[in-house]
Design an enzyme around this catalytic site. Structure first.
Site, PDB file in Angstrom:
ATOM      1  N   GLU A 172       0.820  -1.216   0.000  1.00  0.00           N
ATOM      2  CA  GLU A 172       0.000   0.000   0.000  1.00  0.00           C
ATOM      3  C   GLU A 172       0.852   1.263   0.000  1.00  0.00           C
ATOM      4  O   GLU A 172       1.864   1.350   0.706  1.00  0.00           O
ATOM      5  CB  GLU A 172      -0.908  -0.003   1.234  1.00  0.00           C
ATOM      6  CG  GLU A 172      -1.864   1.172   1.299  1.00  0.00           C
ATOM      7  CD  GLU A 172      -2.803   1.115   2.493  1.00  0.00           C
ATOM      8  OE1 GLU A 172      -3.770   1.892   2.516  1.00  0.00           O
ATOM      9  OE2 GLU A 172      -2.568   0.294   3.410  1.00  0.00           O
ATOM     10  N   GLU A 187     -12.902   1.946   4.532  1.00  0.00           N
ATOM     11  CA  GLU A 187     -11.892   2.232   5.548  1.00  0.00           C
ATOM     12  C   GLU A 187     -11.924   3.727   5.846  1.00  0.00           C
ATOM     13  O   GLU A 187     -10.989   4.464   5.540  1.00  0.00           O
ATOM     14  CB  GLU A 187     -10.493   1.791   5.079  1.00  0.00           C
ATOM     15  CG  GLU A 187      -9.518   1.723   6.260  1.00  0.00           C
ATOM     16  CD  GLU A 187      -8.068   1.545   5.834  1.00  0.00           C
ATOM     17  OE1 GLU A 187      -7.338   0.856   6.553  1.00  0.00           O
ATOM     18  OE2 GLU A 187      -7.665   2.117   4.814  1.00  0.00           O
TER      19      GLU A 187
END
Length: 272
Positions: free
Chosen positions: A145, A242
């Site tokens: 990420e 998220e």
């Protein structure tokens, strides 16, 4: 009817409840999948019991990222911490196999002040090679990420292209970019074109609006266009929520009804 699939991130959603109680809340809100950043405060047995009881899939967890309270945001790029990274990787793979989690996310970490750029790059490369190979052997996909440097100054991987180049140059097996819409809107924009151009290299998507990291519709991102683009390109994975709810989690889920199946919509309406 939308073909997109959504997962609830239990680290940020339903935080009005203890983590152990968030599985039931996610199911009641219409989700059939969840992810947890760091599930390690519970036992695998506790989590399995909740997943089974509420017919949920756990789709992603993170590899342990060091001392979070002390500001660490990943160990993969930290010279001298390779043994600790490998131990965390072992733990994450063990949990993923036990709980049938298909994806592990690796956070590179913050660039250390006491190491050279060459040392950091070499450390990250070695750790990513280890993680990718171990994940391949276990039948798990490794996510890498990129995170914005406004929220986490000095985070080592902060653009999509950095991650994609690493995966290509290191020839990492079973590895893909974890594309967080919130972080990438801050760092680079061009969300839809990036998603379309790298459709085969993106393994997981997370969403939150900018600014604030709240639910879609609270900021500047056009999520209707984003979701339509993902539908049109046939994105097969989950889109994980998220974000930090502005109020109670359920009260902020109204935007999701348009994109859910009728059964999921019914559950969402009942929970609101």
């Amino acid at each position: 009817m939308s073909m997109l699939k959504f997962a609830a991130n239990l680290s940020l959603l339903f935080t009005e409840r203890p983590l152990i109680d968030r599985f039931a809340a996610a199911r009641a809100a219409g989700f059939d999948a969840v992810e947890i950043q760091f599930p390690y405060t519970l036992s695998p047995e506790q989590i399995k019991q909740e997943l089974d009881a509420h017919e949920l899939n756990l789709v992603l967890i993170n590899i342990p990222a060091g001392d979070w309270e002390a500001g660490e945001r990943g160990l993969a790029c930290l010279p001298g911490r390779e043994t600790e990274f490998a131990a965390g990787l072992d733990q994450a793979i063990e949990w993923a196999c036990s709980l049938k989690v298909g994806k592990l996310n690796c956070l590179a970490g913050v660039m250390p002040q006491d190491a050279t750029a060459e040392q950091v790059a070499r450390t990250l490369a070695g750790n990513l090679k280890l993680a990718a190979e171990r994940c391949r052997q276990a039948g798990i996909e490794l996510m890498i990420e990129a995170i914005n440097t406004r929220d986490i100054p000095g985070f080592y991987l902060h653009h999509s292209e950095q991650v994609l180049k690493l995966i290509s140059q290191l020839e990492l097996p079973a590895a893909a970019l974890q594309y967080d819409v919130y972080h990438m809107q801050i760092m680079e924009g061009n969300l839809i074109s990036t998603l379309q151009q790298n459709a085969d290299k993106i393994g997981h998507i997370q969403i939150a609006d900018v600014p604030g990291r709240h639910e879609p519709g609270t900021g500047e991102i056009n999520f209707t266009n984003l979701f339509k683009a993902l539908e049109s390109q046939g994105y097969p994975g989950y889109i994980s929520l998220e974000y930090i709810p502005q109020g109670q989690t359920e009260a902020g889920l109204g935007w999701l009804a348009t994109w859910m199946t009728q059964d999921e919509r019914n559950e969402l309406e009942c929970s609101s």
